[in-house]
Write an enzyme that holds these catalytic residues in place. Structure first.
Site, PDB file in Angstrom:
ATOM      1  N   ASP A  44      -3.255 -35.743  27.018  1.00 36.23           N
ATOM      2  CA  ASP A  44      -2.207 -34.886  26.473  1.00 36.23           C
ATOM      3  C   ASP A  44      -1.131 -34.617  27.526  1.00 36.23           C
ATOM      4  OD1 ASP A  44      -3.761 -34.848  24.287  1.00 36.23           O
ATOM      5  OD2 ASP A  44      -4.263 -32.699  24.360  1.00 36.23           O
ATOM      6  N   ASP A  48       2.719 -35.306  27.196  1.00 38.48           N
ATOM      7  CA  ASP A  48       3.715 -34.239  27.337  1.00 38.48           C
ATOM      8  C   ASP A  48       4.787 -34.614  28.354  1.00 38.48           C
ATOM      9  OD1 ASP A  48       2.332 -32.836  25.513  1.00 38.48           O
ATOM     10  OD2 ASP A  48       1.368 -31.468  26.935  1.00 38.48           O
ATOM     11  N   SER A  93       5.419 -39.032 -14.803  1.00 39.10           N
ATOM     12  CA  SER A  93       4.176 -38.267 -14.671  1.00 39.10           C
ATOM     13  C   SER A  93       3.048 -39.100 -15.283  1.00 39.10           C
ATOM     14  CB  SER A  93       4.318 -36.913 -15.339  1.00 39.10           C
ATOM     15  OG  SER A  93       4.834 -37.088 -16.634  1.00 39.10           O
ATOM     16  N   LEU A  94       1.916 -38.501 -15.468  1.00 38.59           N
ATOM     17  CA  LEU A  94       0.755 -39.276 -15.907  1.00 38.59           C
ATOM     18  C   LEU A  94       0.122 -38.649 -17.137  1.00 38.59           C
ATOM     19  CD1 LEU A  94      -1.046 -39.798 -12.478  1.00 38.59           C
ATOM     20  CD2 LEU A  94       0.135 -41.539 -13.808  1.00 38.59           C
ATOM     21  N   GLU A 127      -7.939 -44.223  -7.516  1.00 40.26           N
ATOM     22  CA  GLU A 127      -7.612 -43.475  -6.302  1.00 40.26           C
ATOM     23  C   GLU A 127      -7.665 -41.972  -6.556  1.00 40.26           C
ATOM     24  OE1 GLU A 127      -3.012 -44.155  -6.103  1.00 40.26           O
ATOM     25  OE2 GLU A 127      -3.993 -46.114  -6.086  1.00 40.26           O
ATOM     26  N   LYS A 129      -6.572 -38.242  -7.052  1.00 41.92           N
ATOM     27  CA  LYS A 129      -5.325 -37.611  -7.477  1.00 41.92           C
ATOM     28  C   LYS A 129      -5.121 -36.433  -6.530  1.00 41.92           C
ATOM     29  CE  LYS A 129      -2.912 -35.970 -11.566  1.00 41.92           C
ATOM     30  NZ  LYS A 129      -2.321 -34.820 -10.899  1.00 41.92           N
ATOM     31  N   ASP A 131      -3.799 -33.283  -4.727  1.00 43.46           N
ATOM     32  CA  ASP A 131      -3.182 -32.100  -5.291  1.00 43.46           C
ATOM     33  C   ASP A 131      -2.218 -31.497  -4.284  1.00 43.46           C
ATOM     34  OD1 ASP A 131      -2.593 -30.167  -7.069  1.00 43.46           O
ATOM     35  OD2 ASP A 131      -4.435 -29.032  -6.812  1.00 43.46           O
ATOM     36  N   GLU A 192       2.177 -38.010  -1.634  1.00 38.61           N
ATOM     37  CA  GLU A 192       1.875 -36.609  -1.874  1.00 38.61           C
ATOM     38  C   GLU A 192       1.733 -35.910  -0.529  1.00 38.61           C
ATOM     39  OE1 GLU A 192       1.743 -36.241  -5.147  1.00 38.61           O
ATOM     40  OE2 GLU A 192       0.838 -34.283  -5.511  1.00 38.61           O
ATOM     41  N   TYR A 244       0.992 -43.441  -1.966  1.00 42.54           N
ATOM     42  CA  TYR A 244       0.175 -44.138  -2.948  1.00 42.54           C
ATOM     43  C   TYR A 244       0.933 -45.068  -3.879  1.00 42.54           C
ATOM     44  CZ  TYR A 244       1.714 -40.073  -5.617  1.00 42.54           C
ATOM     45  OH  TYR A 244       2.469 -39.100  -6.192  1.00 42.54           O
ATOM     46  N   LYS A 335      -9.068 -36.032 -15.236  1.00 42.06           N
ATOM     47  CA  LYS A 335      -9.267 -34.696 -14.668  1.00 42.06           C
ATOM     48  C   LYS A 335     -10.652 -34.194 -15.034  1.00 42.06           C
ATOM     49  CE  LYS A 335      -4.573 -33.245 -14.208  1.00 42.06           C
ATOM     50  NZ  LYS A 335      -3.605 -32.289 -14.743  1.00 42.06           N
ATOM     51  N   CYS A 429      -8.152   5.393  -1.125  1.00 41.12           N
ATOM     52  CA  CYS A 429      -9.265   4.442  -1.041  1.00 41.12           C
ATOM     53  C   CYS A 429     -10.313   4.821  -2.087  1.00 41.12           C
ATOM     54  CB  CYS A 429      -9.871   4.489   0.354  1.00 41.12           C
ATOM     55  SG  CYS A 429     -11.368   3.503   0.497  1.00 41.12           S
ATOM     56  N   CYS A 432     -13.664   6.049   0.074  1.00 45.53           N
ATOM     57  CA  CYS A 432     -13.743   7.260   0.889  1.00 45.53           C
ATOM     58  C   CYS A 432     -12.643   8.266   0.562  1.00 45.53           C
ATOM     59  CB  CYS A 432     -13.702   6.907   2.376  1.00 45.53           C
ATOM     60  SG  CYS A 432     -12.087   6.319   2.898  1.00 45.53           S
ATOM     61  N   CYS A 447      -6.938   0.853   4.153  1.00 40.96           N
ATOM     62  CA  CYS A 447      -7.541   2.176   4.150  1.00 40.96           C
ATOM     63  C   CYS A 447      -7.487   2.649   5.591  1.00 40.96           C
ATOM     64  CB  CYS A 447      -8.996   2.082   3.685  1.00 40.96           C
ATOM     65  SG  CYS A 447      -9.950   3.552   4.068  1.00 40.96           S
ATOM     66  N   CYS A 452     -14.567   4.515   7.123  1.00 39.96           N
ATOM     67  CA  CYS A 452     -14.774   4.275   5.692  1.00 39.96           C
ATOM     68  C   CYS A 452     -16.020   3.422   5.488  1.00 39.96           C
ATOM     69  CB  CYS A 452     -13.551   3.562   5.113  1.00 39.96           C
ATOM     70  SG  CYS A 452     -13.779   3.017   3.419  1.00 39.96           S
TER      71      CYS A 452
HETATM   72  S1  IVH Z   1       0.765 -42.338  -9.456  1.00 38.90           S
HETATM   73  C1  IVH Z   1       3.742 -43.456 -12.559  1.00 38.90           C
HETATM   74  N1  IVH Z   1      -1.173 -41.763  -7.819  1.00 38.90           N
HETATM   75  O1  IVH Z   1      -0.032 -36.657  -9.859  1.00 38.90           O
HETATM   76  C2  IVH Z   1       2.722 -43.182 -11.527  1.00 38.90           C
HETATM   77  N2  IVH Z   1       0.133 -39.989  -8.688  1.00 38.90           N
HETATM   78  O2  IVH Z   1       0.209 -35.892 -12.779  1.00 38.90           O
HETATM   79  C3  IVH Z   1       2.894 -41.875 -11.019  1.00 38.90           C
HETATM   80  N3  IVH Z   1      -0.514 -37.787  -7.849  1.00 38.90           N
HETATM   81  O3  IVH Z   1       3.333 -36.133 -10.020  1.00 38.90           O
HETATM   82  C4  IVH Z   1       2.080 -41.374  -9.991  1.00 38.90           C
HETATM   83  N4  IVH Z   1      -2.145 -38.486  -6.550  1.00 38.90           N
HETATM   84  O4  IVH Z   1       2.463 -36.397  -7.731  1.00 38.90           O
HETATM   85  C5  IVH Z   1      -0.182 -41.286  -8.586  1.00 38.90           C
HETATM   86  N5  IVH Z   1      -2.916 -41.401  -6.328  1.00 38.90           N
HETATM   87  C6  IVH Z   1      -1.917 -40.936  -7.079  1.00 38.90           C
HETATM   88  C7  IVH Z   1      -1.616 -39.568  -7.137  1.00 38.90           C
HETATM   89  C8  IVH Z   1      -0.585 -39.122  -7.971  1.00 38.90           C
HETATM   90  C9  IVH Z   1      -1.471 -37.436  -6.971  1.00 38.90           C
HETATM   91  C10 IVH Z   1       0.363 -36.836  -8.540  1.00 38.90           C
HETATM   92  C11 IVH Z   1       1.790 -37.239  -8.594  1.00 38.90           C
HETATM   93  C12 IVH Z   1       2.229 -36.962 -10.001  1.00 38.90           C
HETATM   94  C13 IVH Z   1       1.075 -36.282 -10.612  1.00 38.90           C
HETATM   95  C14 IVH Z   1       0.977 -36.742 -12.040  1.00 38.90           C
END
Ligand code: IVH
Length: 689
Positions: A44, A48, A93-94, A127, A129, A131, A192, A244, A335, A429, A432, A447, A452
């Site tokens: 490190d 640095d 979206s999915l 893969e 998903k 969050d 993500e 991804y 999901k 509280c 107490c 509190c 307490c």
């Molecule tokens: S593919 C058209 N792959 O899930 C393909 N999305 O509900 C679009 N997300 O807004 C996305 N992990 O942000 C894909 N391995 C993954 C993902 C992923 C998370 C999110 C993505 C999207 C949301 C859809």
């Protein structure tokens, strides 16, 4: 600036520019080794030194500072607001599926739309998903030039400066300067941004200890961190990233499949998760079994995953399958049902914690969530309730993720009947009766009464807990009971409980009391870092306590330390130092340590350097990676150290063993590459015997 008529200055400027470029290149290389490969090559301090030299050079010659200089990762750009960026392709979206039936139905739809010849070649990539928060990253001639949020799918907010601070995001690709791959002329990827669960908890705990606002979940934390107008704030947040999807690849061979594209992105040094699997259509049953099993496994991952994404692998077939509305037909989000549920918020009660902070808790109409009946959930603090306009009587969405306490995510205002009541923090509280006070600028309410009983119960609960004195059979129930009966007035009273009286209590038979008493006895000789943890001093958790007791072998010695002496210890900042000093300057706290000592609790290590117990792992260095079946990461480290072994953060030829659990990633690969033996938790335990 040098001019043509001033050749000497020219040479000098060239030298400086060359030096800056050299430094930037070395720093990039070492950051790549450190953050991406988890395998640093230099110390490190050496790093640095390179970094500081570049920073100084740039400060003296600002013209040398480029936007993708490694020094720019610390942020510093303050935006008035975020500009909009139009995405090169719509950010789709999915569609969701919640059951194996829906998964098979999706497959059938796809099969129907493809030719027979295509069906033969059909394959899927599965893969996690992730969050977090969707980000779109643009690289031009190998440089990171633009980053944006998803926004409305067509336009996103430009957050380039903030994304530059994310350590795993390479500012140049290939990220490894030693790579002979040439950079694509244009690359746009989707990914993500997220925060690991542990980093999130750590941050929130710090926030709460400082009386500041806690984030509701890692996702909000990631989003909040990325949407800071001041990028130097983003730079302090532990953001990570998974890429991804390749949206645009120009100036490089076009990948034929998603799987190939992921591999390509990986070779460029972009962070692509290893936890991805490819299945052929003939293997669809295995795919379904994998999806099913992942439902449990995902809880062990270090980051939050709210499902899986299943994608048709061939990019040609993806194109052919096209979209319905906003969702591609070629992808599906699976999901896990039951994670979230809707129920009625019956009441809001406040709980007093060990620091006196009061947290509002939801009393819920009992509802099953992923196999468990949930009756209560956290509501964080007063602002959380007000900001989300959560009212008593509301229908609320709650979430239970893994082992963590369920949360109220938000109310469903459309379902209101008009009889809902707005809640306000009580003035006194509930335990107490002392006034509740919210200090200026803090999110938490306290509190004010140090004595307490509710605080004492929490303090006892923490004291006897696994991280602290680890007294088996002693939990919140016992803490409540013994405080209520007046057996415990301070923490040391745990060591002078009236066992004869306890034996007479309902449910406390001889056997149980004997066991409890033995567990209390056994805890007296724990290493002092546990006692230090158990005291519950602000900012002093297990790791800090261990660091401190490597320097101070007695709590009384520690009590005499000045803040300056404490903050001279590596890993101890001024805030921790001040907190410890403050704790020991309170006479009752000193008296408490004294009382522990009188009651036979170890407050000093007998012989600081002498090993405690046998040292079967002496001379061995371990790297722990992945999720182990019973040990947490910290516990595994503690176990190794307790048996004389050393723990390292990255794998090298000096590593004796890599202890690998589920979802082990690059460290495991590295171990295999170097021929370092890989063992599991059971083998580690066996070695230590
Ligand atoms: S593919 C058209 N792959 O899930 C393909 N999305 O509900 C679009 N997300 O807004 C996305 N992990 O942000 C894909 N391995 C993954 C993902 C992923 C998370 C999110 C993505 C999207 C949301 C859809």
């Amino acid at each position: 600036m040098p001019t043509a008529s001033n050749p000497t200055a020219d040479v000098k400027a060239d030298d400086l520019a060359a030096r800056a470029a050299y430094l930037a290149e070395r720093i990039r290389y070492h950051q790549y080794r450190y953050y991406m490969l988890d395998d640093p090559e230099i110390s490190d301090q050496a790093f640095d030194a390179l970094f500081n030299e570049l920073r100084t050079l740039e400060a003296e010659h600002p013209e040398l500072r480029t936007p993708d200089s490694p020094t720019q990762r610390v942020g510093g750009v303050i935006a008035e607001r975020f500009e909009k960026t139009r995405h090169p392709t719509p950010m789709l979206s999915l569609a969701n599926a919640f059951s194996p039936g829906e998964l098979y139905a999706w497959r059938e739809r796809i099969q129907r739309l493809l030719s027979e010849e295509e069906r033969m070649r059909l394959a899927y990539v599965v893969e996690p998903k992730f969050d977090g928060l969707t980000v779109v990253l643009h690289y031009t001639d190998g440089r990171f030039t633009l980053g944006a949020t998803r926004g409305d799918g067509e336009y996103g907010e430009t957050i380039t400066a903030n994304l530059r601070t994310v350590r795993v995001l390479p500012l140049q690709i290939p990220a490894d300067p030693a790579s002979d791959l040439s950079a694509p002329t244009r690359l746009v990827v989707r990914g993500e941004a997220y925060v690991d669960k542990a980093d999130f908890e750590r941050f929130n705990q710090k926030q709460m200890a400082a009386g500041e606002r806690a984030y509701a979940n890692p996702r909000n934390f990631a989003a909040g961190s990325l949407r800071q107008l001041d990028s130097s704030i983003t730079a302090t947040r532990p953001l990570k990233l998974w890429v991804y999807q390749a949206l645009i690849v120009e100036g490089a061979p076009q990948p034929a499949s998603h799987w190939e594209a992921l591999a390509y992105l990986r070779t460029l040094g972009l962070p692509v998760c290893q936890d991805m699997r490819r299945f052929t259509d003939a293997e669809f049953d295995q795919l379904a079994a994998y999806v099913e099993a992942f439902g449990e496994r995902r809880h062990n991952l270090p980051y939050e995953v709210d499902g899986l994404v299943i994608k048709v692998d061939s990019l040609f077939m993806q194109e052919e399958l096209g979209f319905t509305g906003k969702d591609p037909r070629w992808a599906l989000a699976y999901k896990y049902a039951g994670e979230e549920a809707v129920t009625t918020l019956l009441d809001i009660v406040v709980n007093v914690g060990r620091t006196g902070a009061v947290t509002p808790n939801a009393v819920l109409e009992p509802v099953p969530v992923s196999g468990v009946i949930v009756k209560s959930a956290t509501l964080h603090n007063e602002d959380y309730i007000r900001d989300l306009d959560i009212r008593i009587g509301d229908k609320v969405v709650i979430k239970r993720a893994g082992e963590v306490i369920p949360k109220v995510l938000h109310p469903l205002p459309d379902l209101r009947t008009g009889s809902e009541r707005v809640w306000t923090m009580p003035a006194a509280c509930p335990v107490c009766g002392a006034p509740l006070v919210r200090p200026e600028g803090e999110a938490a309410t306290y509190c004010v009464n140090n004595a307490c009983p509710a605080q004492l119960v929490r303090a006892v609960e923490y004291f006897v807990g696994r991280e602290a004195m680890d007294i088996a059979g002693f939990g919140i129930k016992q803490a409540e009971l013994f405080v209520e009966l007046g057996f415990i007035h301070d923490l040391a009273d745990i060591y002078q409980l009236p066992w004869e009286q306890i034996r007479k209590l309902d449910g406390y038979g001889d056997k149980r009391v004997e066991k409890l008493q033995a567990a209390v006895e056994a805890s007296k000789t724990r290493p002092i870092h546990r006692l230090l943890t158990a005291l519950g001093i602000r900012f002093v958790g297990a790791v800090v306590a261990e660091t401190i007791t490597q320097h101070y072998h007695s709590l009384l010695e520690l009590a005499r330390a000045t803040p300056e002496q404490l903050s001279a210890i590596e890993g101890i900042g001024p805030k921790i130092a001040a907190s410890i000093h403050e704790y020991f300057s309170v006479p009752t706290n000193l008296a408490l340590i004294d009382k522990f000592a009188r009651l036979g609790v170890r407050v000093a290590e007998e012989s600081p350097s002498a090993p405690v117990g046998a040292q079967p792992l002496a001379g061995l260095t371990f790297v722990v990676t992945g999720a182990l079946p019973t040990f947490s990461r910290d516990e595994a480290h503690a176990f190794i150290k307790a048996h004389g072994g050393k723990v390292a953060g990255s794998v090298s030829s000096k590593t004796s063993y890599v202890v690998a659990g589920e979802a082990a990633g690059s460290k495991l690969d590295k171990a295999r590459q170097l021929g370092v033996p890989v063992i599991d938790e059971a083998a580690l335990r066996a070695l230590a015997q």
